[in-house]
Design an enzyme around this catalytic site. Structure first.
Site, PDB file in Angstrom:
ATOM      1  N   TYR A  49     -14.384  35.435   6.488  1.00 32.06           N
ATOM      2  CA  TYR A  49     -13.845  37.406   7.245  1.00 32.06           C
ATOM      3  C   TYR A  49     -13.166  37.392   8.440  1.00 32.06           C
ATOM      4  CZ  TYR A  49     -19.086  37.536   8.525  1.00 32.06           C
ATOM      5  OH  TYR A  49     -19.833  36.523   8.806  1.00 32.06           O
ATOM      6  N   CYS A 101     -59.169  48.853 -26.102  1.00 29.80           N
ATOM      7  CA  CYS A 101     -59.829  48.505 -26.928  1.00 29.80           C
ATOM      8  C   CYS A 101     -61.393  48.125 -26.485  1.00 29.80           C
ATOM      9  CB  CYS A 101     -58.617  47.573 -27.952  1.00 29.80           C
ATOM     10  SG  CYS A 101     -59.239  45.404 -27.210  1.00 29.80           S
ATOM     11  N   TYR A 124     -13.264  12.681 -11.542  1.00 28.11           N
ATOM     12  CA  TYR A 124     -13.441  13.096 -10.793  1.00 28.11           C
ATOM     13  C   TYR A 124     -14.496  12.366  -9.921  1.00 28.11           C
ATOM     14  CZ  TYR A 124     -14.637  15.848  -6.086  1.00 28.11           C
ATOM     15  OH  TYR A 124     -14.195  16.117  -4.965  1.00 28.11           O
ATOM     16  N   ASP A 125     -15.840  12.113 -10.776  1.00 27.52           N
ATOM     17  CA  ASP A 125     -16.763  11.321  -9.706  1.00 27.52           C
ATOM     18  C   ASP A 125     -16.586   9.775 -10.678  1.00 27.52           C
ATOM     19  OD1 ASP A 125     -18.501  13.755 -10.150  1.00 27.52           O
ATOM     20  OD2 ASP A 125     -19.621  13.101 -11.874  1.00 27.52           O
ATOM     21  N   SER A 149     -21.848  41.469  17.379  1.00 25.53           N
ATOM     22  CA  SER A 149     -22.957  42.192  15.528  1.00 25.53           C
ATOM     23  C   SER A 149     -22.078  43.716  15.713  1.00 25.53           C
ATOM     24  CB  SER A 149     -24.220  42.562  16.104  1.00 25.53           C
ATOM     25  OG  SER A 149     -24.610  43.139  16.671  1.00 25.53           O
ATOM     26  N   LEU A 150     -22.692  43.855  14.495  1.00 28.04           N
ATOM     27  CA  LEU A 150     -22.234  45.507  14.437  1.00 28.04           C
ATOM     28  C   LEU A 150     -22.859  46.612  14.527  1.00 28.04           C
ATOM     29  CD1 LEU A 150     -20.299  44.573  10.472  1.00 28.04           C
ATOM     30  CD2 LEU A 150     -19.377  44.785  12.601  1.00 28.04           C
ATOM     31  N   CYS A 189     -55.802  40.177 -23.701  1.00 24.04           N
ATOM     32  CA  CYS A 189     -57.408  40.897 -24.522  1.00 24.04           C
ATOM     33  C   CYS A 189     -56.697  40.016 -25.863  1.00 24.04           C
ATOM     34  CB  CYS A 189     -56.111  42.513 -24.430  1.00 24.04           C
ATOM     35  SG  CYS A 189     -57.863  42.349 -25.867  1.00 24.04           S
ATOM     36  N   LYS A 197     -13.323  47.556   9.364  1.00 18.21           N
ATOM     37  CA  LYS A 197     -12.855  46.394  10.141  1.00 18.21           C
ATOM     38  C   LYS A 197     -11.160  48.146  10.213  1.00 18.21           C
ATOM     39  CE  LYS A 197     -14.854  42.823   9.410  1.00 18.21           C
ATOM     40  NZ  LYS A 197     -14.593  41.834   9.237  1.00 18.21           N
ATOM     41  N   GLU A 206     -14.552  45.523   3.673  1.00 18.78           N
ATOM     42  CA  GLU A 206     -15.316  43.759   3.614  1.00 18.78           C
ATOM     43  C   GLU A 206     -16.715  44.523   2.338  1.00 18.78           C
ATOM     44  OE1 GLU A 206     -14.887  41.484   6.349  1.00 18.78           O
ATOM     45  OE2 GLU A 206     -12.082  42.001   6.399  1.00 18.78           O
ATOM     46  N   CYS A 261     -56.071  44.628 -31.553  1.00 16.51           N
ATOM     47  CA  CYS A 261     -56.234  46.164 -30.171  1.00 16.51           C
ATOM     48  C   CYS A 261     -54.847  47.019 -29.791  1.00 16.51           C
ATOM     49  CB  CYS A 261     -56.071  45.228 -28.691  1.00 16.51           C
ATOM     50  SG  CYS A 261     -55.541  46.348 -26.891  1.00 16.51           S
ATOM     51  N   ASP A 312     -25.129  39.361   2.867  1.00 19.51           N
ATOM     52  CA  ASP A 312     -26.365  38.748   3.150  1.00 19.51           C
ATOM     53  C   ASP A 312     -26.602  37.786   3.213  1.00 19.51           C
ATOM     54  OD1 ASP A 312     -28.827  39.853   4.331  1.00 19.51           O
ATOM     55  OD2 ASP A 312     -29.830  40.781   2.521  1.00 19.51           O
ATOM     56  N   LYS A 345     -20.593  43.695   2.992  1.00 23.75           N
ATOM     57  CA  LYS A 345     -21.724  42.733   3.709  1.00 23.75           C
ATOM     58  C   LYS A 345     -22.854  42.270   3.086  1.00 23.75           C
ATOM     59  CE  LYS A 345     -23.839  44.245   8.033  1.00 23.75           C
ATOM     60  NZ  LYS A 345     -24.632  43.276   7.741  1.00 23.75           N
ATOM     61  N   CYS A 387     -61.165  44.177 -22.183  1.00 22.43           N
ATOM     62  CA  CYS A 387     -60.053  45.527 -21.822  1.00 22.43           C
ATOM     63  C   CYS A 387     -59.586  46.743 -22.202  1.00 22.43           C
ATOM     64  CB  CYS A 387     -59.307  44.879 -23.856  1.00 22.43           C
ATOM     65  SG  CYS A 387     -57.384  45.753 -23.636  1.00 22.43           S
ATOM     66  N   ARG A 426     -24.306  30.876  14.187  1.00 20.62           N
ATOM     67  CA  ARG A 426     -24.337  32.102  15.578  1.00 20.62           C
ATOM     68  C   ARG A 426     -25.020  32.176  16.556  1.00 20.62           C
ATOM     69  NH1 ARG A 426     -25.747  37.326  16.370  1.00 20.62           N
ATOM     70  NH2 ARG A 426     -24.592  38.724  17.263  1.00 20.62           N
ATOM     71  N   LYS A 457     -24.161  51.043   5.602  1.00 17.79           N
ATOM     72  CA  LYS A 457     -25.276  49.884   5.052  1.00 17.79           C
ATOM     73  C   LYS A 457     -25.017  50.702   3.422  1.00 17.79           C
ATOM     74  CE  LYS A 457     -27.785  47.551   7.179  1.00 17.79           C
ATOM     75  NZ  LYS A 457     -27.949  45.639   7.099  1.00 17.79           N
ATOM     76  N   GLU A 488     -19.783  34.197   6.107  1.00 17.99           N
ATOM     77  CA  GLU A 488     -21.565  33.975   5.808  1.00 17.99           C
ATOM     78  C   GLU A 488     -21.459  32.491   4.835  1.00 17.99           C
ATOM     79  OE1 GLU A 488     -22.258  37.038   7.798  1.00 17.99           O
ATOM     80  OE2 GLU A 488     -24.212  36.970   6.215  1.00 17.99           O
TER      81      GLU A 488
HETATM   82  S1  IVH Z   1     -17.572  40.413  10.558  1.00 20.34           S
HETATM   83  C1  IVH Z   1     -17.385  41.784  14.982  1.00 20.34           C
HETATM   84  N1  IVH Z   1     -17.226  40.594   8.173  1.00 20.34           N
HETATM   85  O1  IVH Z   1     -22.985  40.794   9.735  1.00 20.34           O
HETATM   86  C2  IVH Z   1     -17.100  41.908  13.617  1.00 20.34           C
HETATM   87  N2  IVH Z   1     -19.508  40.052   9.560  1.00 20.34           N
HETATM   88  O2  IVH Z   1     -23.740  42.347  11.772  1.00 20.34           O
HETATM   89  C3  IVH Z   1     -18.494  40.835  12.983  1.00 20.34           C
HETATM   90  N3  IVH Z   1     -21.835  39.824   8.020  1.00 20.34           N
HETATM   91  O3  IVH Z   1     -23.060  38.341  12.182  1.00 20.34           O
HETATM   92  C4  IVH Z   1     -18.479  40.318  12.117  1.00 20.34           C
HETATM   93  N4  IVH Z   1     -20.340  40.241   6.181  1.00 20.34           N
HETATM   94  O4  IVH Z   1     -22.960  37.978   9.185  1.00 20.34           O
HETATM   95  C5  IVH Z   1     -18.518  40.765   9.221  1.00 20.34           C
HETATM   96  N5  IVH Z   1     -17.077  40.949   5.390  1.00 20.34           N
HETATM   97  C6  IVH Z   1     -17.854  40.765   7.093  1.00 20.34           C
HETATM   98  C7  IVH Z   1     -19.417  40.834   6.744  1.00 20.34           C
HETATM   99  C8  IVH Z   1     -20.314  40.043   8.299  1.00 20.34           C
HETATM  100  C9  IVH Z   1     -21.410  39.770   6.701  1.00 20.34           C
HETATM  101  C10 IVH Z   1     -22.775  40.316   8.756  1.00 20.34           C
HETATM  102  C11 IVH Z   1     -21.908  38.712   9.831  1.00 20.34           C
HETATM  103  C12 IVH Z   1     -22.822  39.839  11.245  1.00 20.34           C
HETATM  104  C13 IVH Z   1     -23.350  40.820  11.091  1.00 20.34           C
HETATM  105  C14 IVH Z   1     -23.408  41.321  11.821  1.00 20.34           C
END
Ligand code: IVH
Length: 679
Positions: free
Chosen positions: A233, A418, A37-38, A83-84, A433, A297, A119, A438, A123, A121, A415, A142, A321, A181
Site C-alpha cells: 500500500y 430432565c 510447474y512442480d 503509524s496513523l 445428557c 490518504k 483503503e 430429554c 490487520d 486497514k 441434566c 517495521r 477505525k 502488510e
Molecule cells: S499506510 C504513514 N495503509 O496500519 C502511513 N497502513 O497504524 C502508514 N496498515 O503500520 C501506513 N493497512 O501496518 C497504511 N492500507 C494501509 C494499511 C496500513 C494496514 C497498518 C500498517 C501501519 C499501521 C498504521
C-alpha cells in the site's frame, strides 16, 4: 564447469517459473497445471544444487526457504515507517478533511476538490521490501518505525511477493522500497491452528499473531510452510521513478507485479469516503482476511508533502477505525444449555454491553475444560469479543480485579432439563445428557430431523416443533408420521389449510434417501459427508445397524469418532425400536448411492472429459477433486480453453469463470459436481 546450455536452461526455467507463479498467485489465471510447474521447479532445484552460482537472489527456488539464521540483523529504514492517527466517527474524519483544506489553502483552490484514497486497514504485520535494480535484496519488519529486523529469507517464501519486478511497460527503478502488510487469511488461520492443536502445540490467538510469529522464524523453511499472504500500500525511498499520487503509486505497484487490495477506492471526495467506510463495514464479514478499519490518504503526493508529518504520524492520512469488537463487562451468571445431541454447554450471562452496535448479553464458554483453562468465575470482569456473525466469546477474565464474591463454576452432574445423570466421554471435552427422551434434546433433535438437509419437511419450522413437543404431541421422531390433521389444525397460529399442507409435506417426506436419513438421525460426528460415505458402503439400514466399529472405521475416509458414535447409536435398543416405529408409520428408505456392481470407467460422465477447477471449494479441496476426477478417467487442466468441457467453480471464482462463460462452457457448482461424480 557450467556450460552455456545449462546456464540458459536455468535462466529460462527461472523466467518461466516466475511468470507462471505471478499468473497463478497474483492474476489467478494460470496457463499450466501444478504438476508441470512442480516438475520445472524440481529441475531448477537440481541445476542450482549442482551449480549454486546459478541460484540468483530472485530465483523461484528461493521461495522454498534458506539455511536457518542464528539471529536477525537489524537495518534502519531510509524513511521512518510512521503509524496513523485514529478517527472513530464521521465528525473526526470531517475535521481531518477541514484541517487539510485549511492548510492547503490557495494551493488547493487552483485544482478544486481535495481527493483521497480509501483503503482497507489490514490487520497484519507491516513490512518493507527493498528492490535494487528490480531485484528483491532485503525485507525488514517495521520494528520501532526507524529500525527493523531483516527478514529477507522469510519474505521470499511468500508466493505473492515478486522476487523481481515486472517492468515491461515501466522503466526499471534503480531503488524501490515497497511497504505493505503481511497477513494470514481467515480460513488458512483456522487450518493452521487446527494442525497446531493436533500436534499438541499452542494455537495462535489471532491471524496477526500467527503472521508475526511466522515472520519471526530464524528457519525460513518453517516460514515457507505458513500460509502467509501480502498486500502492498505504499513506498519508502525511491530512485529512478516518481509518483504523482497515491493512486498512481498503487497502479505502478500493480504493474510491477505486487498484489494490491481489490477494495481500495481511488480518487474520491469526502462524501464518497464516508460512504466507502459504510460499504467496507458491510463487506467486512465476507472478506477472508481481517481488517480493523479504513485508511484514508490524501491522494496527491504534492499535497501530502505540503501537509507534512508529525513525529509519529503523517497529517495527510488517518485510520477510520471500526467500532471495537471486544469490550469488558461482568459475568452475572453461568447457565447450562443442552444441545441436540445432549451436549451440556456452559453459557455466560453478561451485564449487557454494546459491541459494534449489537447488544451482547450472553457468550458461550464452550466446555468445562475451557472454563478451567481460562479460570473463568461467576462475577468475574471479562473481555468479550464478537466478530461478524460469530457467537460472542469470553476471551479472558481479569483475576487481579476480583473482589472476593467470585464463585468457581462446577459442571452439574445432572441434566438441568430432565434431571438424569450426565456423563463425560473419554477423549472429549463435552459432558452429555444421554436420555434420548430429554425434552431439550427432543426439540432440537426433531428440528434437525426435519431440517433442509434432513427429511426436509416443509412447514415444520422451529416454532411449531417447540409447540408440538410442549403440547405432548411429539414424543419422538416416529410421532411425526402419525400427526393428526384435525389435532394440528387446533394448534395456535395453525389454520386448517396449513395443517393439511403440513400433513402432505410429512407424507412426501416418508420417502427418504438413506444418506439424508442417516444425517437426520443426528448421530454425533455424523454430518452430510459421513452419511454419504455410509450410504455408499451399505445397501440399506440393516447392514449399517449390524456393522461394528472396526468395520466402520475401515471405510476409506471415515473417522474413528464417527465410527464409534454410529455403533454407539445403533447399540441403543430404544433407537432401533424408534426406527422400526417409523417404518411401521410408512417411512421408506431408498439408496441410490450404493452400486452393487462397480461401473466400468468409460461409463462415467467425466470419462475422457477435460475439466478446470477454480475458486474456493467448501466441501473438499481442489487437489482432492482433481484426484477423484483423474480416478474416473477425466483430464484436469489449469486454464480454460475451447477444449474445456466443464468448469467446476467454487466461491470467489474470478477470471476463469468469466472466460468459461464467454466460451459457453458448462459451469458446475459443488453440489452439481458431486451429483455427477455419483456421490
Ligand atoms: S499506510 C504513514 N495503509 O496500519 C502511513 N497502513 O497504524 C502508514 N496498515 O503500520 C501506513 N493497512 O501496518 C497504511 N492500507 C494501509 C494499511 C496500513 C494496514 C497498518 C500498517 C501501519 C499501521 C498504521
Amino acid at each position: 564447469m557450467i556450460t552455456d546450455a545449462i546456464r540458459k536452461e536455468a535462466r529460462d526455467l527461472q523466467e518461466k517459473l516466475t511468470d507462471h507463479s505471478y499468473r497463478y498467485h497474483v492474476l489467478d489465471d494460470p496457463v499450466i497445471d501444478d504438476e508441470t510447474y512442480d516438475l520445472m521447479l524440481k529441475r531448477l532445484v537440481e541445476i542450482e544444487d549442482l551449480h549454486p552460482e546459478l541460484s540468483t537472489p530472485d530465483s523461484p527456488t528461493r521461495r522454498i526457504g534458506a539455511p536457518p539464521l542464528s539471529d536477525f540483523k537489524s537495518a534502519a529504514h531510509s524513511i521512518p515507517m510512521l503509524s496513523l492517527d485514529n478517527g472513530f466517527n464521521d465528525e473526526d474524519i470531517t475535521a481531518f478533511h477541514d484541517r487539510n483544506v485549511k492548510t492547503l489553502g490557495d494551493q488547493l483552490r487552483e485544482v478544486g476538490k481535495l481527493l483521497y484514497t480509501a483503503e482497507p486497514k489490514l490487520d497484519g504485520v507491516a513490512v518493507e521490501l527493498t528492490y535494487e535494480n528490480g531485484v528483491l535484496v532485503m525485507a525488514t519488519t517495521r520494528g520501532d518505525g526507524r529500525t527493523g529486523e531483516v527478514i529477507t529469507d522469510n519474505i521470499r517464501t511468500i508466493d505473492r511477493v515478486p522476487l523481481r519486478l515486472r517492468t515491461s511497460d515501466l522503466p526499471m527503478p534503480e531503488l524501490l522500497e515497497v511497504r505493505g502488510e503481511v497477513i494470514i487469511n481467515s480460513d488458512d488461520f483456522i487450518r493452521l491452528n487446527q494442525t497446531r492443536i493436533n500436534r499438541g502445540e499452542p494455537p495462535f490467538a489471532n491471524p496477526r499473531n500467527a503472521a508475526a510469529g511466522s515472520l519471526r522464524q530464524l528457519d525460513s523453511k518453517i516460514t515457507a510452510k505458513r500460509p502467509l499472504d501480502i498486500f502492498v500500500y505504499g513506498t519508502g525511498l525511491c530512485r529512478g521513478i516518481e509518483f504523482t499520487s497515491q493512486s498512481h503509486m498503487l497502479e505502478c505497484l500493480e504493474r510491477f507485479g505486487f498484489p494490491v487490495n481489490l477494495h481500495i477506492q481511488r480518487t474520491i471526495g469526502l462524501k464518497e469516503v464516508l460512504e466507502a467506510y459504510k460499504d467496507l463495514q458491510t463487506l467486512r464479514p465476507d472478506l477472508d482476511y481481517e481488517i480493523d478499519g479504513m485508511v484514508i490518504k490524501v491522494d496527491d503526493l504534492a499535497f501530502q508533502q505540503a501537509l507534512g508529518e508529525k513525529i509519529k504520524s503523517p497529517r495527510w492520512a488517518i485510520a477510520y477505525k471500526f467500532p471495537a469488537t471486544t469490550k469488558t463487562t461482568r459475568i452475572n451468571e453461568i447457565i447450562i444449555q443442552v444441545g441436540r445431541t445432549g451436549t451440556l454447554t456452559p453459557v455466560a450471562l453478561l451485564e449487557p454491553v454494546s459491541i459494534g452496535g449489537v447488544t451482547v448479553s450472553r457468550a458461550t464458554l464452550h466446555n468445562a475444560d475451557e472454563i478451567e483453562r481460562k479460570d473463568i468465575r461467576v462475577h468475574d470482569k471479562a473481555l468479550v469479543t464478537r466478530a461478524g456473525d460469530v457467537i460472542p466469546k469470553v476471551v479472558k477474565v481479569f483475576p487481579s480485579e476480583r473482589k472476593g464474591d467470585e464463585i468457581v463454576f462446577r459442571m452439574p452432574e445432572t441434566c438441568p432439563v430432565c434431571d438424569s445423570h450426565v456423563r463425560k466421554l473419554e477423549d472429549e471435552a463435552a459432558v452429555k445428557c444421554i436420555n434420548a427422551a430429554c425434552q431439550a434434546q427432543l426439540k432440537e433433535r426433531i428440528r434437525h430431523f426435519v431440517s433442509k438437509k434432513g427429511l426436509d419437511v416443509d412447514g415444520l419450522g422451529k416454532k411449531i416443533v417447540v409447540q408440538l413437543v410442549e403440547e405432548g404431541m411429539l414424543k419422538s421422531f416416529a410421532d411425526i408420521f402419525t400427526l393428526d390433521e384435525t389435532a394440528l389444525a387446533s394448534l395456535d397460529r395453525m389454520g386448517e389449510k396449513s395443517a393439511a399442507n403440513l400433513v402432505k409435506a410429512i407424507d412426501a417426506a416418508k420417502n427418504v434417501s438413506l444418506p439424508r436419513f442417516i444425517f437426520a438421525l443426528g448421530i454425533d460426528h455424523t454430518g452430510e459427508n459421513a452419511a454419504r460415505l455410509l450410504a455408499k458402503t451399505f445397501p440399506g439400514l440393516p447392514g449399517l445397524m449390524d456393522a461394528d466399529s472396526l468395520t466402520l472405521s475401515s471405510i476409506h475416509g471415515m473417522g474413528e469418532k464417527t465410527a464409534s458414535a454410529v455403533t454407539r447409536f445403533f447399540a441403543v435398543k430404544e433407537n432401533i425400536s424408534l426406527i422400526h416405529d417409523m417404518e411401521k408409520a410408512g417411512l421408506k428408505i431408498t439408496n441410490d448411492l450404493y452400486n452393487e456392481k462397480p461401473k466400468t470407467l468409460s461409463d462415467h460422465v467425466f470419462f475422457n472429459k477435460t475439466l478446470v477447477l477454480t475458486g474456493t471449494l467448501e466441501q473438499f479441496k481442489r487437489a482432492e477433486a482433481k484426484e477423484r476426477l483423474l480416478a474416473v478417467g477425466a483430464k484436469v487442466t489449469g486454464s480454460v480453453s475451447k477444449k474445456t468441457d466443464y468448469l467446476l467453480a467454487g466461491r470467489d471464482a474470478g477470471s476463469k469463470l468469466k472466460k468459461a462463460q464467454a466460451l459457453g462452457i458448462v459451469i458446475l457448482d459443488e453440489t452439481r459436481f458431486l451429483e455427477m461424480m455419483g456421490e
